[in-house]
Scaffold this motif. Structure first.
Motif, PDB file in Angstrom:
ATOM      1  N   LEU A 107     -21.339  -6.764  49.900  1.00 11.25           N
ATOM      2  CA  LEU A 107     -21.148  -7.155  48.503  1.00 11.25           C
ATOM      3  C   LEU A 107     -20.500  -8.526  48.413  1.00 11.25           C
ATOM      4  O   LEU A 107     -20.930  -9.391  47.627  1.00 11.25           O
ATOM      5  N   ASN A 108     -19.502  -8.759  49.221  1.00 14.58           N
ATOM      6  CA  ASN A 108     -18.822 -10.052  49.214  1.00 14.58           C
ATOM      7  C   ASN A 108     -19.750 -11.171  49.697  1.00 14.58           C
ATOM      8  O   ASN A 108     -19.719 -12.277  49.158  1.00 14.58           O
ATOM      9  N   ALA A 109     -20.579 -10.884  50.698  1.00 18.02           N
ATOM     10  CA  ALA A 109     -21.533 -11.894  51.174  1.00 18.02           C
ATOM     11  C   ALA A 109     -22.527 -12.256  50.076  1.00 18.02           C
ATOM     12  O   ALA A 109     -22.887 -13.430  49.914  1.00 18.02           O
ATOM     13  N   GLY A 110     -22.954 -11.257  49.289  1.00 22.79           N
ATOM     14  CA  GLY A 110     -23.840 -11.544  48.167  1.00 22.79           C
ATOM     15  C   GLY A 110     -23.162 -12.417  47.129  1.00 22.79           C
ATOM     16  O   GLY A 110     -23.763 -13.356  46.594  1.00 22.79           O
ATOM     17  N   ASP A 111     -21.889 -12.115  46.848  1.00 19.89           N
ATOM     18  CA  ASP A 111     -21.139 -12.934  45.892  1.00 19.89           C
ATOM     19  C   ASP A 111     -21.015 -14.374  46.390  1.00 19.89           C
ATOM     20  O   ASP A 111     -21.153 -15.331  45.615  1.00 19.89           O
ATOM     21  N   ALA A 112     -20.732 -14.532  47.671  1.00 19.84           N
ATOM     22  CA  ALA A 112     -20.588 -15.872  48.241  1.00 19.84           C
ATOM     23  C   ALA A 112     -21.911 -16.639  48.174  1.00 19.84           C
ATOM     24  O   ALA A 112     -21.948 -17.831  47.847  1.00 19.84           O
ATOM     25  N   LEU A 113     -23.014 -15.945  48.468  1.00 20.86           N
ATOM     26  CA  LEU A 113     -24.322 -16.586  48.416  1.00 20.86           C
ATOM     27  C   LEU A 113     -24.657 -17.011  46.986  1.00 20.86           C
ATOM     28  O   LEU A 113     -25.274 -18.057  46.762  1.00 20.86           O
TER      29      LEU A 113
END
Length: 329
Positions: A107-113
């Motif tokens: 989820l955090n990686a998606g937010d960062a992307l």
């Protein structure tokens, strides 16, 4: 995806960090983009830019590439979140990101992307594109909410119109409408108003074909697990049409199984449901709806592109759109 487009995405996303935890984040952010994909949305944008007068390598081409990168990054962070919401197993032939690293990190990686998507848009240097990107996000989120809310609330009293409303929002705007409009925008041309109506019809056709392939497609070519929509309880046109004519016993078996979380669904029951769907003719009926949506969308798109200065690029758009709406893999 064009190599020069992937290269820009690679230069935008950070690659290494001295802290191993953040280094992992960077690797996760790069994961879905590096898996590839057909790059249909970015290709439609670049072809639209060409059709409206932007020459490859000429003025405006660099901006077009960064807008295309924006679309690709949008799709990838949305897919990370979508896979989490659907509890999917696979993406592009490999385990979904949350299956590899857990939901919080994915989820955090998606937010960062998502944040880096705005960085790509900034590099494009086309202020008029901001409203288009915002429209794309708004419509996609609305369609995704419909899709998720029906599952969350156990809602099955839906019809074909409900389904088409959902996929036009969830798929039509970011797959066809906005790429075509952005291509015109980067060329300094007012987008043809028919792009919207054409795009939502073509997007609906594309999504129906995707639903069909989820049931009967080749797993290697499809890139996702076959039958995943049943395991996830997706409201597809195929299922909704079948429910209209299913026997009381079949309907009760279906609703009982769909009320279970994915991990508790029984393989033999899902197989039986799949057989009922395939035997009912609902797949063929859905294909016919997709055919009608595709023909309508293609006719409108041809009209919208008839004055485009680059006729070869316009014809390539029509061929790509036809392949998208009538795809078999």
């Amino acid at each position: 995806m064009r190599p020069e487009l992937l290269q820009r995405i690679r230069t935008l996303l950070p690659e290494h960090h001295p802290r191993p935890e953040i280094d992992l984040l960077y690797a996760m952010m790069r994961d879905y983009p590096e898996r590839g994909g057909k790059g249909v949305r970015s290709e439609l944008l670049l072809l639209s830019a060409q059709a409206h007068g932007v020459a490859v390598g000429g003025a405006g081409w660099e901006s077009a590439l960064w807008l295309a990168a924006t679309l690709e990054l949008f799709q990838n962070w949305v897919l990370i979140h979508d896979d989490i919401a659907d509890n999917s197993e696979e993406r592009r032939g490999q385990p979904a990101l949350h299956r590899q690293y857990g939901v919080p990190l994915a989820l955090n990686a998606g937010d960062a992307l998502h944040a880096y998507m705005w960085g790509a848009l900034l590099k494009a240097g086309v202020p008029e594109a901001y409203s288009e990107i915002l429209t794309m996000i708004h419509r996609t989120a609305e369609g995704q909410h419909l899709d998720l809310a029906w599952v969350q609330h156990g809602q099955w009293n839906l019809n074909a119109d409900d389904y088409l409303d959902m996929v036009r929002l969830k798929t039509g705007y970011y797959t066809v409408v906005i790429p075509l409009r952005l291509g015109a925008t980067v060329a300094g041309v007012q987008p043809d108003r028919r792009f919207e109506e054409a795009g939502v019809a073509l997007g609906a056709a594309f999504q129906i074909r995707d639903d069909v392939l989820n049931l009967i497609g080749d797993a290697a070519a499809y890139g996702k697990e076959i039958g995943g929509d049943l395991l996830e309880g997706k409201r597809t046109l195929i299922v909704l049409r079948w429910l209209e004519t299913a026997s009381q016993g079949q309907r009760q078996t279906f609703l009982t199984e769909m009320a279970k979380p994915r991990q508790d669904k029984q393989t033999e029951v899902i197989s039986q449901l799949l057989n009922w769907l395939l035997d009912s003719g609902a797949v063929q009926e859905a294909q016919e709806v997709a055919d009608a949506q595709a023909e309508r969308g293609l006719a409108l798109l041809e009209l919208a592109l008839q004055g485009a200065p680059d006729r070869q690029a316009a014809q390539t758009i029509l061929a790509l759109a036809e392949g998208l709406a009538k795809r078999q893999a």
